[in-house]
Design a protein around this motif. Structure first.
Motif, PDB file in Angstrom:
ATOM      1  N   SER A 336       0.365 -35.269   0.266  1.00  0.00           N
ATOM      2  CA  SER A 336       0.896 -35.565   1.601  1.00  0.00           C
ATOM      3  C   SER A 336      -0.259 -35.548   2.588  1.00  0.00           C
ATOM      4  CB  SER A 336       1.906 -34.453   1.947  1.00  0.00           C
ATOM      5  OG  SER A 336       2.010 -34.247   3.312  1.00  0.00           O
ATOM      6  N   THR A 337      -0.023 -36.058   3.802  1.00  0.00           N
ATOM      7  CA  THR A 337      -0.978 -35.821   4.885  1.00  0.00           C
ATOM      8  C   THR A 337      -1.122 -34.313   5.002  1.00  0.00           C
ATOM      9  OG1 THR A 337      -0.114 -37.757   6.012  1.00  0.00           O
ATOM     10  CG2 THR A 337      -1.421 -36.226   7.341  1.00  0.00           C
ATOM     11  N   TYR A 338      -2.296 -33.847   5.312  1.00  0.00           N
ATOM     12  CA  TYR A 338      -2.527 -32.406   5.274  1.00  0.00           C
ATOM     13  C   TYR A 338      -3.523 -32.002   6.340  1.00  0.00           C
ATOM     14  CZ  TYR A 338      -7.092 -33.523   3.616  1.00  0.00           C
ATOM     15  OH  TYR A 338      -8.372 -34.021   3.569  1.00  0.00           O
ATOM     16  N   LYS A 339      -3.602 -30.694   6.572  1.00  0.00           N
ATOM     17  CA  LYS A 339      -4.672 -30.125   7.395  1.00  0.00           C
ATOM     18  C   LYS A 339      -5.202 -28.960   6.582  1.00  0.00           C
ATOM     19  CE  LYS A 339      -6.576 -29.464  11.661  1.00  0.00           C
ATOM     20  NZ  LYS A 339      -7.723 -28.681  11.220  1.00  0.00           N
ATOM     21  N   GLU A 340      -6.512 -28.982   6.324  1.00  0.00           N
ATOM     22  CA  GLU A 340      -7.079 -27.930   5.480  1.00  0.00           C
ATOM     23  C   GLU A 340      -7.786 -26.880   6.330  1.00  0.00           C
ATOM     24  OE1 GLU A 340      -9.417 -29.246   2.188  1.00  0.00           O
ATOM     25  OE2 GLU A 340     -10.207 -27.251   1.781  1.00  0.00           O
ATOM     26  N   THR A 368       2.652 -24.789   2.490  1.00  0.00           N
ATOM     27  CA  THR A 368       1.197 -24.585   2.379  1.00  0.00           C
ATOM     28  C   THR A 368       0.830 -24.454   0.906  1.00  0.00           C
ATOM     29  OG1 THR A 368       1.427 -22.189   2.504  1.00  0.00           O
ATOM     30  CG2 THR A 368       0.934 -23.318   4.570  1.00  0.00           C
ATOM     31  N   ILE A 369      -0.367 -24.875   0.587  1.00  0.00           N
ATOM     32  CA  ILE A 369      -0.903 -24.641  -0.759  1.00  0.00           C
ATOM     33  C   ILE A 369      -2.258 -23.953  -0.589  1.00  0.00           C
ATOM     34  CG2 ILE A 369      -1.683 -25.669  -2.921  1.00  0.00           C
ATOM     35  CD1 ILE A 369       0.308 -27.855  -2.623  1.00  0.00           C
ATOM     36  N   CYS A 370      -2.387 -22.785  -1.221  1.00  0.00           N
ATOM     37  CA  CYS A 370      -3.621 -21.997  -1.078  1.00  0.00           C
ATOM     38  C   CYS A 370      -4.413 -22.011  -2.389  1.00  0.00           C
ATOM     39  CB  CYS A 370      -3.290 -20.541  -0.739  1.00  0.00           C
ATOM     40  SG  CYS A 370      -2.460 -20.343   0.837  1.00  0.00           S
ATOM     41  N   TYR A 371      -5.704 -22.176  -2.273  1.00  0.00           N
ATOM     42  CA  TYR A 371      -6.592 -22.066  -3.435  1.00  0.00           C
ATOM     43  C   TYR A 371      -8.003 -21.864  -2.916  1.00  0.00           C
ATOM     44  CZ  TYR A 371      -7.955 -26.854  -2.380  1.00  0.00           C
ATOM     45  OH  TYR A 371      -8.405 -27.975  -1.741  1.00  0.00           O
ATOM     46  N   GLY A 372      -8.915 -21.516  -3.794  1.00  0.00           N
ATOM     47  CA  GLY A 372     -10.302 -21.464  -3.362  1.00  0.00           C
ATOM     48  C   GLY A 372     -11.077 -20.290  -3.890  1.00  0.00           C
ATOM     49  N   HIS A 373     -12.121 -19.973  -3.116  1.00  0.00           N
ATOM     50  CA  HIS A 373     -13.150 -19.041  -3.561  1.00  0.00           C
ATOM     51  C   HIS A 373     -12.692 -17.601  -3.311  1.00  0.00           C
ATOM     52  CE1 HIS A 373     -15.103 -22.892  -3.403  1.00  0.00           C
ATOM     53  NE2 HIS A 373     -15.190 -22.882  -2.089  1.00  0.00           N
ATOM     54  N   ALA A 374     -11.668 -17.177  -4.041  1.00  0.00           N
ATOM     55  CA  ALA A 374     -11.031 -15.885  -3.768  1.00  0.00           C
ATOM     56  C   ALA A 374     -12.009 -14.725  -3.920  1.00  0.00           C
ATOM     57  CB  ALA A 374      -9.849 -15.692  -4.710  1.00  0.00           C
ATOM     58  N   GLY A 375     -12.951 -14.840  -4.853  1.00  0.00           N
ATOM     59  CA  GLY A 375     -13.930 -13.775  -5.051  1.00  0.00           C
ATOM     60  C   GLY A 375     -14.788 -13.547  -3.812  1.00  0.00           C
ATOM     61  N   ASP A 376     -14.915 -14.581  -2.980  1.00  0.00           N
ATOM     62  CA  ASP A 376     -15.639 -14.474  -1.706  1.00  0.00           C
ATOM     63  C   ASP A 376     -14.711 -14.094  -0.562  1.00  0.00           C
ATOM     64  OD1 ASP A 376     -18.192 -15.215  -2.409  1.00  0.00           O
ATOM     65  OD2 ASP A 376     -17.786 -17.358  -2.202  1.00  0.00           O
ATOM     66  N   GLY A 377     -13.410 -14.035  -0.834  1.00  0.00           N
ATOM     67  CA  GLY A 377     -12.445 -13.842   0.250  1.00  0.00           C
ATOM     68  C   GLY A 377     -12.251 -15.117   1.058  1.00  0.00           C
ATOM     69  N   ASN A 378     -12.663 -16.254   0.492  1.00  0.00           N
ATOM     70  CA  ASN A 378     -12.614 -17.541   1.211  1.00  0.00           C
ATOM     71  C   ASN A 378     -11.532 -18.437   0.587  1.00  0.00           C
ATOM     72  OD1 ASN A 378     -15.079 -20.255   1.642  1.00  0.00           O
ATOM     73  ND2 ASN A 378     -13.224 -19.818   2.761  1.00  0.00           N
ATOM     74  N   ILE A 379     -10.425 -18.574   1.327  1.00  0.00           N
ATOM     75  CA  ILE A 379      -9.277 -19.313   0.792  1.00  0.00           C
ATOM     76  C   ILE A 379      -9.056 -20.588   1.610  1.00  0.00           C
ATOM     77  CG2 ILE A 379      -6.745 -19.229   0.528  1.00  0.00           C
ATOM     78  CD1 ILE A 379      -8.025 -17.485  -1.530  1.00  0.00           C
ATOM     79  N   HIS A 380      -8.883 -21.708   0.908  1.00  0.00           N
ATOM     80  CA  HIS A 380      -8.540 -22.954   1.595  1.00  0.00           C
ATOM     81  C   HIS A 380      -7.024 -23.028   1.710  1.00  0.00           C
ATOM     82  CE1 HIS A 380     -12.659 -23.803   1.400  1.00  0.00           C
ATOM     83  NE2 HIS A 380     -12.707 -24.164   0.134  1.00  0.00           N
ATOM     84  N   VAL A 381      -6.574 -23.016   2.945  1.00  0.00           N
ATOM     85  CA  VAL A 381      -5.130 -23.084   3.204  1.00  0.00           C
ATOM     86  C   VAL A 381      -4.806 -24.525   3.576  1.00  0.00           C
ATOM     87  CG1 VAL A 381      -3.253 -22.281   4.683  1.00  0.00           C
ATOM     88  CG2 VAL A 381      -5.100 -20.696   4.055  1.00  0.00           C
ATOM     89  N   ASN A 382      -4.111 -25.221   2.705  1.00  0.00           N
ATOM     90  CA  ASN A 382      -3.735 -26.607   2.986  1.00  0.00           C
ATOM     91  C   ASN A 382      -2.322 -26.634   3.548  1.00  0.00           C
ATOM     92  OD1 ASN A 382      -5.738 -28.845   1.624  1.00  0.00           O
ATOM     93  ND2 ASN A 382      -5.941 -26.786   0.800  1.00  0.00           N
TER      94      ASN A 382
END
Ligand SMILES: Cc1cc2nc3c(=O)[nH]c(=O)nc-3n(C[C@H](O)[C@H](O)[C@H](O)COP(=O)(O)OP(=O)(O)OC[C@H]3O[C@@H](n4cnc5c(N)ncnc54)[C@H](O)[C@@H]3O)c2cc1C
Length: 462
Positions: A336-340, A368-382
């Motif tokens: 879908s159209t999204y904002k990350e 929302t769909i969340c994924y990413g660099h969890a070990g860094d505490g850095n999550i991409h929230v789409n």
């Protein structure tokens, strides 16, 4: 588009005919990056073959007060390379020479247009490793990585781009050339100017050369995929791994991200019904060491509730497991159209961040769909638009983003871990930085670019 004759004459005197263009098709191609569907038309696109031309281009732009938007691979996700005030797009993509790989001092000297993956492959040939590895590494450039202080999956063990910068050559807004740092490991003569330009998103100067630190290439790697029956236990799994172990990557994908990526690749999901997946990598110099780390990690993850753990040792198997994570960005965007968003919190707070985002989304009635660099505490929230009409999407989105960012800041985090503020996030910056911090940023900007010609419209709200 008509370009000012004085500007055209000036560029014609500096560059050959194939190094700049006002052709509509080219202007359009350089008017967007990978940020949503945003597009702005520059007046002229300049693509010098040699960074030696940049001082004269800047001196001209400075004299004529023409905006200059630097650009690398155009893969940015916060609109940093968008020419929002028109003027010149200065693309450094043709300045792509690796000038030196110095194995003795373990440094590489490069021009800004070198593609990150190309540098990584070249240094690997001599047993060295350049770790910063944005998922876009096949198409982004070192200049763009420096300007955004890019991270990537391996940042969790090896750090981000700024950890590898030893020296820079930077062309200032007035065309003067600044040299800072170099191949020396230690240097405290004056302020650390090189670090000032890292993460400055093209607003303080144009990076024309970089000296980058290299490390030995780890000889062994293994990848592990762990599935969890709840998102909560997956988040607990991330924290469990780090007790006495530093993985070289630790990524988390929630169920929707795994399903989207599997669909995208035309494969089954690893464990049907699993709510979270951790993709973890360890590396080292001996097989024994890597196997020992894998056993420890597997035990920790099972104790945290993993329902399925699989390990890949060979390169082919590892690439297969990584493929799922690598496909996630594209796969989620295709829904879908999204904002990350690119929220970064201290690692111990990722559970609160992700569960908090889910609660905000539930209340707002958005997906929302969340994924990413969890070990860094850095999550991409789409944040996905799905079937919301344009007015609802535009009205509701800012409040949701503000709530997510307020939570992030409350957890001791940053509203962007690696994508930068750029154009799209500037209105939210004061949620994180107070008046003193904003004034200090502005004072630096005004000192280095008093006429605000360098990437205007970026970082600062308004
Ligand atoms: C699929 C995908 C995955 C991604 N994954 C990651 C990831 O894992 N980690 C991550 O950090 N990012 C990621 N990104 C974002 C993006 O790739 C990075 O921000 C990257 O560093 C941008 O590099 P670029 O060469 O494309 O720069 P551009 O997008 O062209 O420019 C980015 C910024 O740098 C400035 N700039 C470019 N060159 C120079 C220069 N020579 N001097 C001064 N300023 C300059 C521009 O003005 C702009 O502000 C991803 C993007 C995509 C599309």
């Amino acid at each position: 588009m008509a370009v000012d004759q004085v500007l055209a004459d000036g560029l014609g005197g500096i560059l050959s005919g194939d190094e700049w263009t006002v052709e509509r098709e080219e202007l359009e191609a350089y008017g967007h990056d990978e940020t949503e569907d945003l597009s702005f038309l520059p007046e002229v696109v300049v693509r010098p073959k040699d960074p030696g031309a940049v001082p004269a281009i800047l001196e001209l732009a400075h004299r004529l007060k023409v905006p200059v938007t630097p650009r690398g691979g155009g893969t940015g996700l916060s609109g940093g390379a968008l020419p929002v005030r028109g003027g010149i797009v200065l693309s450094l993509d043709r300045c792509d020479r690796i000038l030196e790989i110095d194995t003795g001092n373990m440094v590489a000297v490069v021009e800004p247009g070198v593609i990150t993956q190309v540098l990584q492959e070249e240094v690997e040939r001599v047993g060295l490793y350049y770790p910063p590895d944005p998922a876009s590494r096949g198409s982004c450039t070192i200049g763009g990585n420096l300007a955004e202080n890019a991270g990537g999956p391996h940042a969790v063990k090896y750090g981000v781009t700024s950890d590898y910068v030893m020296g820079l050559e930077v062309v200032l807004a007035n065309g003067k050339v600044l040299h800072c740092g170099g191949a020396r490991r230690k240097d405290v003569a004056g302020y650390d100017l090189a670090k000032l330009f890292v993460g400055s998103e093209g607003t303080l100067g144009i990076i024309t050369r970089a000296t980058l630190r290299l490390v030995p290439q780890p000889e062994e790697r293994a990848v592990l995929l762990a599935s969890f029956s709840s998102l909560r236990s997956g988040l607990d799994g991330v924290l469990a791994v780090f007790k006495g172990l530093t993985p070289s990557a630790c990524e988390l994908l929630e169920r929707d991200a795994v399903e989207a990526a599997a669909r995208h690749l035309g494969r089954p999901v690893p464990v049907p019904g699993a709510e979270a997946l951790i993709v973890m990598e360890v590396d080292g110099f001996t097989r024994d060491d890597v196997e020992r780390q894998m056993v420890t990690a597997g035990e920790r993850l099972e104790a945290a509730g993993a329902v399925d753990v699989r390990v890949a040792m060979t390169r082919k198997e590892r690439e297969e497991l990584w493929a799922l994570r690598a496909a996630t960005g594209e796969a989620v965007k295709a829904i879908s159209t999204y904002k990350e968003e690119d929220c970064s919190v201290p690692r111990s707070r990722i559970g609160e961040l992700v569960m908090g985002v889910k609660e905000i989304a539930r209340r707002a009635g958005i997906r929302t769909i969340c994924y990413g660099h969890a070990g860094d505490g850095n999550i991409h929230v789409n944040i996905l638009r799905m079937d919301a009409d344009e007015a609802t999407w535009r009205d509701r989105l800012p409040a949701v983003i503000e709530e997510i960012f307020s939570l992030t800041v409350k957890l001791g985090g940053s509203i962007t871990g690696e994508h930068g503020i750029g154009w799209t996030q500037r209105r939210y910056l004061p949620l994180q930085l107070g008046p003193v911090e904003m004034e200090t940023l502005k004072a630096i900007k005004d000192a280095l670019d008093p006429d605000a010609i360098l990437n205007p419209g970026k970082i600062f709200p308004g």
